[in-house]
Design an enzyme around this catalytic site. Structure first.
Site, short mmCIF file in Angstrom:
data_model
loop_
_atom_site.label_atom_id
_atom_site.label_comp_id
_atom_site.label_asym_id
_atom_site.label_seq_id
_atom_site.Cartn_x
_atom_site.Cartn_y
_atom_site.Cartn_z
N HIS A 116 96.76 131.96 -6.11
CA HIS A 116 97.46 130.69 -5.88
C HIS A 116 98.50 130.52 -6.98
O HIS A 116 98.78 129.40 -7.40
CB HIS A 116 96.47 129.50 -5.88
CG HIS A 116 95.44 129.56 -4.81
ND1 HIS A 116 94.31 130.31 -4.91
CD2 HIS A 116 95.37 128.97 -3.58
CE1 HIS A 116 93.57 130.18 -3.81
NE2 HIS A 116 94.20 129.37 -2.98
N GLU A 131 99.63 134.08 9.07
CA GLU A 131 101.01 134.04 8.59
C GLU A 131 101.90 134.94 9.42
O GLU A 131 103.07 134.63 9.67
CB GLU A 131 101.06 134.44 7.11
CG GLU A 131 100.44 133.42 6.16
CD GLU A 131 98.93 133.37 6.21
OE1 GLU A 131 98.31 134.30 6.75
OE2 GLU A 131 98.34 132.38 5.72
C1 LIG Z 1 95.94 134.61 4.26
C2 LIG Z 1 95.58 133.24 3.88
N1 LIG Z 1 96.23 132.20 4.42
C3 LIG Z 1 95.95 130.93 4.07
C4 LIG Z 1 94.99 130.67 3.15
C5 LIG Z 1 94.69 129.22 2.73
N2 LIG Z 1 93.36 128.84 3.22
C6 LIG Z 1 92.28 128.94 2.44
S1 LIG Z 1 90.87 128.59 3.28
C7 LIG Z 1 91.72 128.26 4.69
C8 LIG Z 1 90.97 127.86 5.92
C9 LIG Z 1 89.91 128.84 6.28
O1 LIG Z 1 89.18 128.37 7.37
P1 LIG Z 1 87.92 129.16 7.92
O2 LIG Z 1 88.25 130.59 8.05
O3 LIG Z 1 87.44 128.45 9.13
O4 LIG Z 1 86.84 129.06 6.75
P2 LIG Z 1 86.12 127.77 6.17
O5 LIG Z 1 86.91 127.32 4.99
O6 LIG Z 1 86.07 126.75 7.26
O7 LIG Z 1 84.77 128.24 5.76
C10 LIG Z 1 93.08 128.44 4.50
C11 LIG Z 1 94.11 128.20 5.53
C12 LIG Z 1 94.33 131.77 2.58
N3 LIG Z 1 93.38 131.62 1.66
N4 LIG Z 1 94.65 133.03 2.97
#
Ligand SMILES: Cc1ncc(C[n+]2csc(CCOP(=O)(O)OP(=O)(O)O)c2C)c(N)n1
Ligand SMILES: Cc1ncc(C[n+]2csc(CCOP(=O)(O)OP(=O)(O)O)c2C)c(N)n1
Ligand SMILES: [Mg+2]
Ligand SMILES: [Mg+2]
Lengths: 324, 382, 324, 382
Positions: free
Chosen positions: A129, A60
């Site tokens: 959320h 962000e």
């Molecule tokens: C600071 C923040 N930004 C956005 C989100 C929304 N979000 C939740 S999971 C995710 C993707 C995470 O991807 P990754 O780190 O590759 O983990 P994976 O889900 O693939 O295990 C996002 C964008 C969040 N939880 N926290």
């Protein structure tokens, strides 16, 4: 006019403005190919291409920092933060930089941008959320803060926000993303920033609300009416700078006020409104202003409906205020 | 060759870097005694003289600003003593229309690009003619006319902004390049990470210039990171990097030009680590003797960036003591004029406090302004 | 008792507690060898060694994130943020994690720590060395917020904060770091969190203040006395949870109140206090409560004394309130 | 050898890494058809059976949780389909007393370490027996008894916390190690940068386990970073790293053990990149078909982490269809019991909403609690 929900109205506004003004750029996590986790940007990537609807890395701070640079250059970025709860990694860029850029540069560098982000509870999102951090942005001087409650206002305010020369935080109440439906003017349509709307006229108690809680306030007003209490319900629409005239005029008429918001009570926007009423309509007050708000706890999951200031909590506050 | 450049914090060594880092070794062009190492300079004689003048002027401004602060005439100064080659050589590699996002030690670059000296001192005095309208601390200037971003205290924020700006320019088919300055300390900030990562993914036309001056206030580089250099951090973002002797004007110009050309050619961003040394305290608020023994400075004094260009010019164009005295006198009289003017200029108008928060004054600021105007005036600032 | 300034008193408290409790760890930028840019941690590095007084890389998020891990393990970290203005890169760790850790873990993971940071204006620091972000932490439910105004309170409250089982934001008013001097009890000395202090008793107008502005409030009260107005001045000391009883008792007596703080006015702590007074002492109010605060602009440099709510601005507010 | 592991997003290639990265190549030990590659396994047969059971159980729990969500009986689930070898193999390399900081897909690791299955389902239902007291979304659990940190949605925050915890342990002469899980997307967060930088400087006993599953919701790894791998990012922090085939249980155990041993021996942190693949949508809220064509999955289905261990066990200990059916039945009956119990358990008490904000209830929460209790009850949650 077309019947739309909030998601469609915001999508329509983005599409309209992107066509009209090629400086408008949408960026954020998952806003591109998939069209946003709430599908608010659906179709824009296909229509405007990957240079104008940009999927970003998961940061962000990176999104907002880069958007600031784009705005300094002269574009009109419309970054999306996936949930308002995740805006805090960008907090430094927003409050230290975005909010102060025009001022600290003596006006040389306006920094217009609209940060769109879903806000509030009601989707069983628990701690992270569901939050409503509007005050954390209002208190940092230099930002405008908007929160529409109807599809038409969502479109009209979003177009005004993108055209505004100042940075705007645009909070989208996700609880009513699909539940709030209504007629939305086609084509160019703006609603001015800084103007509240009296959505129900009344004489005895002023109820101030915004976002998803507007519907709870309206429901409470109807229930209060059954008890013979006539409420005026104000939808703030713009949270900052707020439409003080509309609020004060109403309170001068009713002498009684209930302010509703989802955010935690202490140092929330309701306190500011109550204080402004003290400063501007002290002698008109016939009862202590009341706050019906989220509690000063993190946002809970299972008990979310007990936490939220829903109609069942607003009604007794109205009654108490009316009968004071 | 590398042993001639003492490592900034006295411990980091110049170890081998991965092949995809542009240069194997530190870029160097001019030895401390003013003789050329290999090819070069890539500059015309007039350019070298102009750059030398700019370095001398920068140092003179620095010295005067420190004095003004000691005299209580301005509140603060943060300078570039010892880092002039890094600051000026890098900015020189830009062309008109390119953008410069300063950290806070780059007033010399700003002046060279056309920021008026008068405006700079107006900023130090925070007077009514200050571009920032007396709202920021001294040395926190900006100047849109010459594509100079706004100095801001929070470390690192400008790096990410420079990425967004360069990205926007590329989207608009504008061939400009954006250079962001920051210190070694700033590489630990969130912003460095975000900026380089976004720049790598979106191949933005950026130059990231890390002034590795050995210190972040009292914290030496080895406490800042365990990586073997700052340049090598570029690997994490899939972008090339280069180290250069930051006290070597010609080397800085060369390294930056390389990076600027890559950016302009659409080849994406480059990270430059300029190895230099902060000869002064962190700012006028800092007393470096508390954490840095005087002898530490000695090797660095011998590497003075001005001295070696002067020696080079003596040899090359017969630069004389008279030439030196000439520019010194010129700068001093220029300084006198602008300082007199800046000191004479009134503080910003009271109402200006409320301007520019937004494009237009909203009701609450109108009320607050009127409240302030109606009330009594404050005691004079100390 | 020894005569000390604020810096010395805080240093004394840190030294005392570090000797008493080996779980206490100080970390931050420049806190080690050089003893902090304000010299608050001077000498601690030499005395306790580099494992307990730690110079860190330049990252507030790293400092607080790591301190949270230390607290989860069972240590009592006392991180320093060099200026409150630079706390925002750590904002996500503070409001999303630190403030919620005990709650979201159902009580399994208390997260006690004291974040010390210099706050407020008065040192010609402009935008970024002057701000007062207390509300941005109060509104995020789960934190305690303290701001002492005297050396003795600084020591007593810091010791209480370090021993507290909840996270505490400890704001040190830098304007009076050296200017405020006074007797400070030696050895173990605590002042309870959550208790305000009536520093001047009076009957006609309640003036609520804290931090550096306390002295301005006191000065204003003396000047008001010359005009025959008898003020009661309350030093909040703890900003959250605030000592509502002391405030309300005073307002019930005086019926009139002026709240002073440096932070921007809108959605500031003063608004919360005014609203609480409305809720708890509405019928006792004889005049609209007044706010004397920083303005809703970024903190300026040259005009800093016009921005700050100094005595010359408090006096007229007292007079107006008294004469209402 | 590397060509057998399709790169997660289909574009990254396994290029050469700098010499200070622990391994030149991706660590692999068990081929997709269940035959050993080189030495190994470094595990006893009983251990392999136990791990296999745990993987099967994890997958069964996952499937059931998705079903419960589809039936509207729980609100949400985020699982580890396809990533079981990464999750379980890494956690297996820890010993009692070591700490585990989960991202959100590691319930399998938690269960293996002793987090009761009942408590896990209590969490999914957010009932009164949930350790988190129904305050967080499903899959946001914690369990101090077994050194399991608290799952939190904001991406990356746990990585820095794991550094602080490991650092504290080292300061207290406690020999435990802290392992932090995170995704490929999380490497873009502020936290990854802060965590690895602090860990490098202070040589904390950490293992950083990057589950590179190819996606951050809909964003593929090539949009996440331009670096040639996630492992290589360790260079920026002066720490070693290793890549392993994340669908290869034995490889994950081997790589993690190496890292854990380094940490325990005081040699500092290690970054592990486990190359795996998210076979499901991001969570039950996500429909991956919107951005990921079905055929993309095929090569990964062939690399299923469970299948290859099963094939190995068939060969090694004669693991039979009956054995397989046996553990399946066992798990299903266990699931039935705990789900019944979890579903029967009441929601948390109303007053619990105000507990644990602070150690003690301050006056304003007492007032708010009393206000809530006095008032009418809310409509049932949808
Ligand atoms: C600071 C923040 N930004 C956005 C989100 C929304 N979000 C939740 S999971 C995710 C993707 C995470 O991807 P990754 O780190 O590759 O983990 P994976 O889900 O693939 O295990 C996002 C964008 C969040 N939880 N926290
Ligand atoms: C976010 C933030 N944290 C802390 C500070 C205080 N501070 C100002 S300069 C500085 C050191 C910067 O070091 P470096 O990046 O190496 O730049 P240099 O001053 O050496 O040029 C610090 C810690 C700040 N300005 N911003
Ligand atoms: Mg430095
Ligand atoms: Mg992923």
């Amino acid at each position: 006019m077309a019947q739309m929900n909030m998601v469609q109205a915001i999508n329509d506004a983005l599409r309209f403005e992107m066509k009209r003004d090629d400086r408008v750029i949408v960026l954020g996590e998952d806003v591109g190919r998939v069209g946003g986790v709430f599908r608010v940007t659906a179709g824009l990537h296909d229509e405007f291409g990957e240079d104008r609807v940009i999927d970003t890395p998961l940061s962000e701070g990176g999104i907002i920092g880069a958007a600031i640079g784009m705005a300094l250059y002269g574009l009109r970025p419309v970054p999306e933060i996936q949930f308002a709860d995740f805006i805090f990694p960008a907090y430094d860029q927003i409050v230290s930089e975005l909010a102060k850029y025009r001022y600290r540069s003596g006006g040389e560098y306006p920094c217009p941008m609209v940060i769109r982000t879903p806000v509030g509870g009601g989707i069983r999102g628990g701690h992270y959320h569901s939050q409503s951090p509007e005050v954390q942005f209002i208190h940092a001087a230099g930002l405008k803060v908007v929160c529409p409650a109807t599809p038409a206002d969502a479109k009209g305010l979003l177009l005004s926000s993108i055209r505004d020369d100042d940075p705007v935080l645009f909070f989208e109440p996700k609880r009513i993303y699909r539940a709030a439906k209504g007629e939305v003017p086609e084509g160019d349509y703006t609603v001015p920033i800084g103007k509240a709307k009296i959505v129900r006229a009344g004489e005895q108690v002023t109820v101030v609300a915004y976002g998803a809680m507007l519907y709870e306030a309206l429901d409470a007003a109807s229930k209060a009416a059954l008890q013979g209490i006539d409420c005026e319900v104000i939808d703030l629409r713009t949270l900052w700078p707020l439409d003080i005239d509309t609020v004060i005029a109403s309170v001068k008429k009713t002498g009684r006020v209930v302010v509703v918001h989802e955010a935690p009570r202490s140092c929330g926007l309701a306190g500011e409104i109550v204080t402004l009423i003290n400063e501007k309509a002290f002698l008109h007050l016939e009862a202590p202003p009341k706050r019906v708000t989220g509690f000063d706890t993190p946002f809970p999951y299972t008990l979310e409906n007990e936490y939220l200031p829903l109609s069942h909590r607003i009604v007794p506050a109205i009654v108490e205020t009316a009968r004071y | 060759m590398t042993t001639e450049v003492p490592s900034p914090a006295g411990t980091a060594t110049l170890r081998r870097k991965p092949e995809d880092v542009l240069a194997e070794d530190v870029v160097r062009a001019l030895s401390p005694d003013g003789t050329l190492l290999g090819d070069g300079p890539d500059l015309r004689d007039e350019e070298i003289v102009a750059l030398y003048r700019a370095m001398v002027r920068t140092r003179a401004v620095d010295e005067r600003a420190v004095l003004l602060q000691r005299q209580g005439r301005i509140g603060f100064h943060i300078g570039s003593l010892g880092e002039e080659a890094t600051v000026l050589g890098s900015a020189f590699a830009l062309r008109d229309g390119d953008w410069l996002f300063p950290c806070y030690r780059e007033f010399g670059a700003a002046l060279m690009r056309g920021f008026p000296l008068q405006r700079y001192f107006d900023n130090l005095f925070g007077n009514a003619n200050d571009v920032a309208k007396g709202r920021q601390m001294p040395d926190h200037w900006c100047y849109r006319d010459k594509q100079l971003g706004s100095v801001s205290s929070p470390i690192g924020t400008q790096i990410t902004q420079a990425v967004g700006l360069a990205w926007a320019a590329r989207l608009r088919r504008d061939s400009c390049v954006a250079l962001a300055y920051f210190g070694d300390g700033a590489t630990s900030s969130n912003e460095f990470h975000n900026a380089l990562n976004f720049a790598g993914v979106f191949r933005t036309p950026n130059v990231f210039l890390c002034r590795n001056n050995g210190w972040a206030i009292s914290v030496p580089t080895e406490v800042q990171t365990a990586s073997e250099s700052f340049a090598i951090k570029a690997v994490a973002y899939g972008i090339p990097s280069v180290r250069c002797d930051g006290n070597d004007l010609f080397a800085v110009v060369r390294a930056t030009r390389l990076a600027v050309e890559r950016a302009r050619a659409g080849e994406g961003p480059t990270l430059i680590e300029a190895l230099t040394y902060r000869l002064s305290g962190h700012s006028t608020s800092d007393d470096a003797s508390r954490y840095r023994p005087e002898p530490t400075l000695e090797p660095w004094l011998a590497l003075d960036p001005l001295r070696r260009v002067r020696l080079f010019l003596q040899d090359r164009v017969g630069w004389s003591d008279a030439d030196e005295a000439g520019i010194g006198a010129e700068i001093q009289s220029e300084l006198k004029l602008v300082i007199d003017e800046a000191e004479r200029t009134a503080p910003p108008a009271l109402t200006s406090m409320f301007d520019d928060v937004y494009a237009e004054l909203p009701w609450h600021l109108v009320e607050q302004r009127d409240e302030l105007l109606r009330g009594p005036r404050a005691p004079k600032a100390h």
